[in-house]
Scaffold this motif. Structure first.
Motif, mmCIF file in Angstrom:
data_model
loop_
_atom_site.group_PDB
_atom_site.id
_atom_site.type_symbol
_atom_site.label_atom_id
_atom_site.label_comp_id
_atom_site.label_asym_id
_atom_site.label_seq_id
_atom_site.Cartn_x
_atom_site.Cartn_y
_atom_site.Cartn_z
ATOM 1 N N MET A 407 43.383 43.722 39.052
ATOM 2 C CA MET A 407 42.295 43.410 38.128
ATOM 3 C C MET A 407 42.477 42.003 37.555
ATOM 4 S SD MET A 407 41.687 43.491 34.512
ATOM 5 C CE MET A 407 42.569 44.812 33.659
ATOM 6 N N MET A 411 39.930 38.791 38.037
ATOM 7 C CA MET A 411 39.362 38.075 36.895
ATOM 8 C C MET A 411 39.660 36.586 36.985
ATOM 9 S SD MET A 411 39.839 38.837 32.848
ATOM 10 C CE MET A 411 39.657 40.606 32.977
ATOM 11 N N GLU A 412 40.898 36.283 37.387
ATOM 12 C CA GLU A 412 41.298 34.888 37.511
ATOM 13 C C GLU A 412 40.487 34.158 38.580
ATOM 14 O OE1 GLU A 412 45.781 33.337 37.584
ATOM 15 O OE2 GLU A 412 45.583 35.510 37.312
ATOM 16 N N GLY A 415 36.210 35.736 37.993
ATOM 17 C CA GLY A 415 35.625 35.914 36.661
ATOM 18 C C GLY A 415 35.092 37.307 36.417
ATOM 19 N N ALA A 416 35.584 38.286 37.183
ATOM 20 C CA ALA A 416 35.197 39.677 36.953
ATOM 21 C C ALA A 416 36.380 40.556 37.332
ATOM 22 C CB ALA A 416 33.976 40.053 37.787
ATOM 23 N N PRO A 417 36.523 41.698 36.699
ATOM 24 C CA PRO A 417 37.680 42.540 37.016
ATOM 25 C C PRO A 417 37.613 43.183 38.398
ATOM 26 C CG PRO A 417 36.266 43.602 35.378
ATOM 27 C CD PRO A 417 35.734 42.228 35.569
ATOM 28 N N TRP A 418 36.445 43.121 39.042
ATOM 29 C CA TRP A 418 36.333 43.668 40.397
ATOM 30 C C TRP A 418 36.268 42.536 41.416
ATOM 31 C CZ3 TRP A 418 32.783 45.646 36.596
ATOM 32 C CH2 TRP A 418 33.095 46.933 36.135
ATOM 33 N N TYR A 420 34.247 40.922 43.256
ATOM 34 C CA TYR A 420 32.911 40.430 43.621
ATOM 35 C C TYR A 420 32.921 38.917 43.460
ATOM 36 C CZ TYR A 420 31.213 45.235 43.044
ATOM 37 O OH TYR A 420 31.011 46.579 43.144
ATOM 38 N N GLN A 422 31.791 35.353 42.287
ATOM 39 C CA GLN A 422 31.122 34.785 41.099
ATOM 40 C C GLN A 422 29.682 34.386 41.452
ATOM 41 O OE1 GLN A 422 32.835 33.641 37.872
ATOM 42 N NE2 GLN A 422 30.742 33.318 37.177
#
Lengths: 432, 262
Positions: A407, A411-412, A415-418, A420, A422
């Motif tokens: 996760m 995010m790194e 920019g999302a915990p999944w 996908y 950006q």
């Protein structure tokens, strides 16, 4: 005269010993990191008045709340009587308040008797809830022999003290009716009037009973006072400062770590010059990494288990118990304190709060839902300790569960915990 | 969507500033179920004629799951990057579609330089109802239907928002039934604190299944929530109980949109 001298020696010794142990607890609490909890004093007094003095958070469980209120109010009001007993003990007087207070004295003594009965009954019911009804809230992995005995000791001592107090009054009352010696007619005795016939009729026997109960009661109180710093019962004192220093922010708000802000700012802007701060560990591995407020809370906890009984992780059978987090913190802090006493302040053992007391499995089971924080009648926050320990695990040891590391990676990178992209973030607008 | 969703970038290019920024959030952007709720929030905003915009591809995670899981570095990296974008657009007011985003931006961004007026979408809806701008007409009738509301932790206990979502239901003339554990006693769905992204620790059962006991007890036909994580957990719970025919899990925004025929 000898009686007075013995009384004064016992009183001084008890106060000295208590002071010494309180100073030790205070020193242990101050081993924690600094945090500012003195802003907005007006609001803090209000919180303390409401939560500690007014016991507003107890109301959620009405049965316990009412009986706890009897014991609480009994403790406070009967202390007026203890004051008289102290003065009588020092000066060798008997019922010294009776003359100056006049008819009010009768009212006071009468209300003490009724409160004593209410305290006694409440303590018996509390003992039954723990030992006969075996309420679920009073069990759990952290409720080992000592915490269970501690609770039983407290309730038993309170019952014995009340019994001594009532027996003393009953003997005194009968002696008053006999116009025996210095037993002047003073006070009104709604309970003793009923229990009096249980005592012998002879004046000498009654005077002996009265003295024995008087000594047992006051020495018992002084001994109980000295038991407090070793017991969960310390909450009767610490509840007040603990609520005064409450977190006044929204429960959802977690602290922003200033040490991290400096590093992040430096990363985002190379020209940024951070203020010099103390280099210390990120998060908490041991009790000394926590704030003094966390440590005060550990000593304030009276192990009532309201936190654990509403914890979603605990309810569904996970290892986590917020009460255990507080008890472990206190037990480890006591150990650290004892080490300092024995080996000096620079001594370190090979133990820590993490792993030796609190396991990683417990820490990762928390949903940060704040139910424990909401439930605590004295505003203790187990979640803060859990978060600080997670911070240590992640930022110092890089030991988050693998799925959480994924996760973080997502995010790194996106920019999302999944996982996908950006670039696809706005695709929802195209669908219907 | 009937109307185009305006972005901050487009508005800025035209020299305009919207009244409010709609912070969609990661779930609202990527999760299919939550995307629908996102579009419903947009429909409500359009319906009442508030000038709004989204960040679109410029939005990034608030950092909430990282912070709760102990990764303060990652959280602050996310926060400071987001704050730079938000301040760059001179954003003053934000509505979020997620209690976690709401809590983080409202409570944790100010200390890092991001000071905005932040509301959750249930508060937006409550405000619109109070101002008479939003009614329950022209759409599906919820009259007399048994609805229960599951309090998201970061809306309820976290920020003391208990009445706004209920106000949105009360206007529908529904039969609002509370679960045994509600409001400040509400039971977590099990997804907070980073749990959404990992397997639970070993135990007797999953937290959302424990919550299903409360849900079934109310005999509600609709479980309303206001959080994309709760939505996932509650929907999974209902499915797992084989009750997805009888019990619908809906967001307050979806219910509001439906009641107004949006």
């Amino acid at each position: 005269m000898i009686g007075q001298a013995i009384f004064i020696i016992i009183l001084l010794a008890a106060v000295y010993l208590f002071g010494k142990n309180v100073a030790k607890v205070r020193r242990n609490i101050l081993l924690g990191r600094d945090t500012n909890r003195s802003d907005d004093p007006a609001r803090r007094w209000k919180v303390m008045a409401k939560v500690a003095l007014g016991q507003t958070k107890m109301v959620k469980r009405p049965v316990a709340a009412i009986m706890h209120f009897f014991i609480y109010i009994g403790f406070i009001i009967i202390n007026l009587e203890v004051l008289e007993i102290m003065i009588d003990g020092i000066f060798g007087s008997h019922r010294i308040f009776s003359k100056p207070l006049g008819s009010l004295y009768g009212l006071l003594i009468g209300s003490f008797e009724i409160l004593a009965i209410l305290v006694l009954v409440s303590c018996v019911v509390f003992l039954a809830r723990r030992n006969i009804l075996r309420l679920k809230r009073f069990s759990g992995i952290e409720m080992t022999t000592w915490p269970k005995s501690d609770a039983n000791y407290i309730l038993t001592i309170e019952i014995l003290l009340m019994l001594a107090f009532l027996t003393m009054n009953a003997a005194d009352y009968k002696l008053q009716l006999l116009h025996f010696g210095h037993y002047i007619e003073a006070g009104s005795f709604p309970v003793s009037a009923l229990t009096g016939p249980l005592l012998p009729a002879g004046a000498n026997a009654l005077a002996t009973i009265e003295r024995v109960c008087w000594w047992f009661h006051i020495v018992g109180i002084l001994a109980f006072l000295n038991y407090l710093p070793y017991s969960k019962h310390f909450h009767i004192l610490l509840a007040f400062p603990n609520t005064w220093y409450s977190n006044l922010h929204k429960k959802g708000e977690f602290t922003n770590m200033a040490s991290v802000t400096n590093e992040v700012k430096a990363m985002l802007d190379p020209s940024f010059v951070p203020e010099a701060t103390e280099v210390s560990r990120f998060g908490a591995k041991d009790v000394t990494d926590l704030t003094w407020k966390n440590l005060m809370e550990a000593y304030t906890c009276t192990e009532c288990g309201r936190c654990t009984s509403v914890c979603p992780a605990n309810i569904t059978g996970k290892l986590l118990s917020p009460r255990k987090i507080m008890m472990d913190t206190r037990d480890r802090l006591t150990e650290v304190g004892n080490n300092i006493d024995k080996h000096g302040k620079d001594y370190t053992d090979d133990k820590a709060l993490l792993d030796n007391y609190i396991t990683r499995e417990e820490l990762w089971a928390c949903t940060t839902c704040n139910a424990c924080v909401e439930a605590c009648p004295v505003n203790i926050n187990p979640l803060e300790i859990i978060t600080e320990m997670r911070r240590y695990l992640v930022m110092e040891e890089s030991q988050a569960p693998a799925s959480l590391n994924n996760m973080f990676g997502n995010m790194e990178n996106n920019g999302a915990p999944w996982k996908y992209s950006q670039a696809d973030r706005f695709n929802w607008a195209e669908k219907s | 969507m009937e109307q185009k969703i305006p972005t901050m970038a487009e508005m800025a290019a035209e020299g305009k500033e919207p009244e409010i920024l709609f912070w969609v959030g990661c779930a609202g952007s990527f999760d299919e179920r939550a995307q629908k709720i996102t579009r419903d929030i947009c429909k409500i905003l359009q319906h009442v004629g508030i000038s709004y915009a989204v960040l679109g591809a410029e939005e990034s995670c608030t950092g909430d799951p990282a912070k709760r899981a102990g990764n303060e570095f990652l959280f602050q990296m996310q926060a400071m990057t987001n704050i730079e974008v938000l301040n760059g657009y001179n954003v003053k007011k934000i509505v979020t579609g997620c209690p976690h985003c709401f809590n983080t931006i409202a409570n944790e961004y100010p200390g890092l330089g991001g000071k905005y007026e932040v509301i959750h979408h249930t508060q937006l809806i409550q405000g619109l109802i109070n101002d008479g701008k939003l009614k329950a007409e022209g759409g599906e009738s919820f009259k007399g239907r048994r609805i229960t509301f599951h309090d998201p932790c970061y809306l309820g206990r976290g920020n003391n928002v208990y009445e706004a979502p209920r106000a949105a239901l009360e206007i529908l003339d529904t039969e609002l039934v509370e679960m045994k554990r509600c409001k400040s006693n509400g039971l977590c769905c099990g997804a907070g604190g980073g749990q959404m992204f990992k397997e639970p620790e070993p135990g007797k059962k999953d937290i959302n299944m424990e919550r299903m006991v409360d849900v079934l007890e109310t005999k509600a036909q609709i479980v309303a929530s206001a959080c994309p994580f709760c939505m996932t957990m509650m929907s999974d719970g209902v499915k797992h109980m084989d009750k997805d025919q009888e019990i619908k899990v809906l967001d307050i925004a979806e219910i509001t949109a439906r009641a107004n025929g949006l």
